[in-house]
Write a protein that holds these residues in place. Structure first.
Motif, PDB file in Angstrom:
ATOM      1  N   HIS A 241       0.804  -1.159   0.073  1.00 27.18           N
ATOM      2  CA  HIS A 241       0.110  -0.001  -0.075  1.00 27.18           C
ATOM      3  C   HIS A 241       1.059   1.104  -0.031  1.00 27.18           C
ATOM      4  O   HIS A 241       1.961   1.084   0.577  1.00 27.18           O
ATOM      5  N   GLY A 242       0.266   2.340  -0.540  1.00 28.03           N
ATOM      6  CA  GLY A 242       1.187   3.402  -0.653  1.00 28.03           C
ATOM      7  C   GLY A 242       1.161   4.157   1.059  1.00 28.03           C
ATOM      8  O   GLY A 242       0.717   3.607   1.914  1.00 28.03           O
ATOM      9  N   PRO A 243       1.568   5.441   1.030  1.00 27.65           N
ATOM     10  CA  PRO A 243       1.583   5.974   2.335  1.00 27.65           C
ATOM     11  C   PRO A 243       0.253   6.032   3.099  1.00 27.65           C
ATOM     12  O   PRO A 243      -0.912   6.385   2.044  1.00 27.65           O
ATOM     13  N   ARG A 244       0.087   6.133   4.152  1.00 28.56           N
ATOM     14  CA  ARG A 244      -1.114   6.355   4.816  1.00 28.56           C
ATOM     15  C   ARG A 244      -1.603   7.951   4.720  1.00 28.56           C
ATOM     16  O   ARG A 244      -0.737   8.679   4.854  1.00 28.56           O
ATOM     17  N   ARG A 245      -2.613   8.071   4.413  1.00 28.80           N
ATOM     18  CA  ARG A 245      -3.480   9.286   4.278  1.00 28.80           C
ATOM     19  C   ARG A 245      -3.921   9.849   5.646  1.00 28.80           C
ATOM     20  O   ARG A 245      -4.267   9.114   6.518  1.00 28.80           O
ATOM     21  N   ALA A 246      -3.513  11.276   5.709  1.00 31.35           N
ATOM     22  CA  ALA A 246      -4.019  12.005   7.120  1.00 31.35           C
ATOM     23  C   ALA A 246      -5.382  12.056   6.909  1.00 31.35           C
ATOM     24  O   ALA A 246      -6.029  12.144   5.852  1.00 31.35           O
ATOM     25  N   GLN A 247      -6.216  12.088   8.033  1.00 35.35           N
ATOM     26  CA  GLN A 247      -7.654  12.141   8.042  1.00 35.35           C
ATOM     27  C   GLN A 247      -7.897  13.626   7.836  1.00 35.35           C
ATOM     28  O   GLN A 247      -7.213  14.526   8.566  1.00 35.35           O
ATOM     29  N   ILE A 248      -9.128  14.027   7.123  1.00 31.60           N
ATOM     30  CA  ILE A 248      -9.624  15.407   7.093  1.00 31.60           C
ATOM     31  C   ILE A 248     -10.743  15.707   8.184  1.00 31.60           C
ATOM     32  O   ILE A 248     -11.384  15.009   8.241  1.00 31.60           O
ATOM     33  N   ALA A 249     -10.348  16.741   8.852  1.00 31.96           N
ATOM     34  CA  ALA A 249     -11.546  17.353   9.736  1.00 31.96           C
ATOM     35  C   ALA A 249     -11.708  18.713   9.473  1.00 31.96           C
ATOM     36  O   ALA A 249     -10.925  19.238   9.052  1.00 31.96           O
ATOM     37  N   PHE A 250     -13.009  19.149   9.635  1.00 28.57           N
ATOM     38  CA  PHE A 250     -13.362  20.541   9.442  1.00 28.57           C
ATOM     39  C   PHE A 250     -13.801  21.497  10.517  1.00 28.57           C
ATOM     40  O   PHE A 250     -14.285  21.064  11.661  1.00 28.57           O
ATOM     41  N   SER A 251     -13.181  22.637  10.685  1.00 32.82           N
ATOM     42  CA  SER A 251     -13.545  23.776  11.663  1.00 32.82           C
ATOM     43  C   SER A 251     -14.817  24.038  11.497  1.00 32.82           C
ATOM     44  O   SER A 251     -15.533  23.585  10.348  1.00 32.82           O
ATOM     45  N   ASP A 252     -15.681  24.654  12.489  1.00 31.78           N
ATOM     46  CA  ASP A 252     -16.995  24.916  12.239  1.00 31.78           C
ATOM     47  C   ASP A 252     -17.201  25.908  11.103  1.00 31.78           C
ATOM     48  O   ASP A 252     -18.169  25.627  10.236  1.00 31.78           O
ATOM     49  N   THR A 253     -16.208  26.682  10.876  1.00 29.66           N
ATOM     50  CA  THR A 253     -16.278  27.603   9.861  1.00 29.66           C
ATOM     51  C   THR A 253     -16.317  26.897   8.397  1.00 29.66           C
ATOM     52  O   THR A 253     -17.229  27.255   7.496  1.00 29.66           O
ATOM     53  N   ALA A 254     -15.468  26.063   8.121  1.00 28.32           N
ATOM     54  CA  ALA A 254     -15.194  25.613   7.139  1.00 28.32           C
ATOM     55  C   ALA A 254     -16.416  24.441   6.612  1.00 28.32           C
ATOM     56  O   ALA A 254     -16.810  24.183   5.621  1.00 28.32           O
ATOM     57  N   ALA A 255     -16.828  24.077   7.941  1.00 27.34           N
ATOM     58  CA  ALA A 255     -18.242  23.095   7.760  1.00 27.34           C
ATOM     59  C   ALA A 255     -19.356  23.891   7.084  1.00 27.34           C
ATOM     60  O   ALA A 255     -19.932  23.270   6.172  1.00 27.34           O
ATOM     61  N   ARG A 256     -19.296  24.924   7.541  1.00 28.39           N
ATOM     62  CA  ARG A 256     -20.430  25.943   7.100  1.00 28.39           C
ATOM     63  C   ARG A 256     -20.177  26.345   5.744  1.00 28.39           C
ATOM     64  O   ARG A 256     -21.284  26.220   4.959  1.00 28.39           O
ATOM     65  N   GLN A 257     -18.861  26.489   5.430  1.00 27.82           N
ATOM     66  CA  GLN A 257     -18.764  26.869   3.929  1.00 27.82           C
ATOM     67  C   GLN A 257     -18.841  25.573   3.091  1.00 27.82           C
ATOM     68  O   GLN A 257     -19.357  25.619   1.899  1.00 27.82           O
ATOM     69  N   LEU A 258     -18.654  24.508   3.373  1.00 28.16           N
ATOM     70  CA  LEU A 258     -18.709  23.128   2.772  1.00 28.16           C
ATOM     71  C   LEU A 258     -20.442  22.853   2.465  1.00 28.16           C
ATOM     72  O   LEU A 258     -20.469  22.647   1.417  1.00 28.16           O
ATOM     73  N   GLU A 259     -21.043  23.371   3.262  1.00 30.72           N
ATOM     74  CA  GLU A 259     -22.573  23.467   3.115  1.00 30.72           C
ATOM     75  C   GLU A 259     -23.163  24.178   2.077  1.00 30.72           C
ATOM     76  O   GLU A 259     -23.946  23.736   1.231  1.00 30.72           O
ATOM     77  N   THR A 260     -22.398  25.278   1.714  1.00 29.94           N
ATOM     78  CA  THR A 260     -22.824  26.124   0.422  1.00 29.94           C
ATOM     79  C   THR A 260     -22.212  25.714  -0.759  1.00 29.94           C
ATOM     80  O   THR A 260     -22.611  26.152  -1.918  1.00 29.94           O
ATOM     81  N   VAL A 261     -21.393  24.637  -0.932  1.00 31.86           N
ATOM     82  CA  VAL A 261     -20.920  24.192  -2.010  1.00 31.86           C
ATOM     83  C   VAL A 261     -21.951  23.108  -2.463  1.00 31.86           C
ATOM     84  O   VAL A 261     -22.157  21.938  -2.057  1.00 31.86           O
ATOM     85  N   THR A 262     -22.544  23.550  -3.838  1.00 31.57           N
ATOM     86  CA  THR A 262     -23.710  22.528  -4.301  1.00 31.57           C
ATOM     87  C   THR A 262     -23.067  22.261  -5.619  1.00 31.57           C
ATOM     88  O   THR A 262     -23.959  21.027  -6.216  1.00 31.57           O
ATOM     89  N   SER A 263     -22.415  22.752  -6.216  1.00 29.92           N
ATOM     90  CA  SER A 263     -22.090  22.295  -7.942  1.00 29.92           C
ATOM     91  C   SER A 263     -21.446  21.186  -7.699  1.00 29.92           C
ATOM     92  O   SER A 263     -20.530  21.063  -6.979  1.00 29.92           O
ATOM     93  N   GLU A 264     -21.691  20.135  -8.680  1.00 30.38           N
ATOM     94  CA  GLU A 264     -20.972  18.974  -8.686  1.00 30.38           C
ATOM     95  C   GLU A 264     -19.379  19.345  -9.005  1.00 30.38           C
ATOM     96  O   GLU A 264     -18.565  18.498  -8.630  1.00 30.38           O
TER      97      GLU A 264
END
Length: 90
Positions: free
Chosen positions: A5-28
């Motif tokens: 296997h390749g190198p292990r990937r780091a896990q991604i977490a979102f701050s509250d601000t980034a999570a709210r920004q993520l909710e507004t991304v709707t375009s595929e």
């Protein structure tokens, strides 16, 4: 023989601000572009450039993909296993 296997990937977490920004991304297309950027960061957390003025750990970093037009501000935890996304621009 077990597959390599390749190198292990780091896990991604979102701050509250980034999570709210993520909710507004709707375009595929935007979702695909952001997903590609997050994969790049998770494979190589050092890919982004440190932001000036952040000298204490964890340092805030910026990853910009001009082709996909994505900007992500993030920092990496001490053990380099989690990347916390602070801000997203798509």
């Amino acid at each position: 023989m077990a597959p390599k296997h390749g190198p292990r990937r780091a896990q991604i977490a979102f701050s509250d601000t980034a999570a709210r920004q993520l909710e507004t991304v709707t375009s595929e297309a935007e979702i695909h572009a952001l997903d590609r950027a997050l994969v790049v960061i998770s494979v190589d957390p050092d890919v982004g450039t440190p932001l000036s003025g952040t000298t204490t750990d964890p340092r805030l970093r910026q990853y910009t993909d001009d082709l996909e037009q994505v900007r992500v501000l993030y920092f990496v935890t001490a053990l380099r296993t989690v990347i916390v996304v602070a801000y997203i621009e798509v």
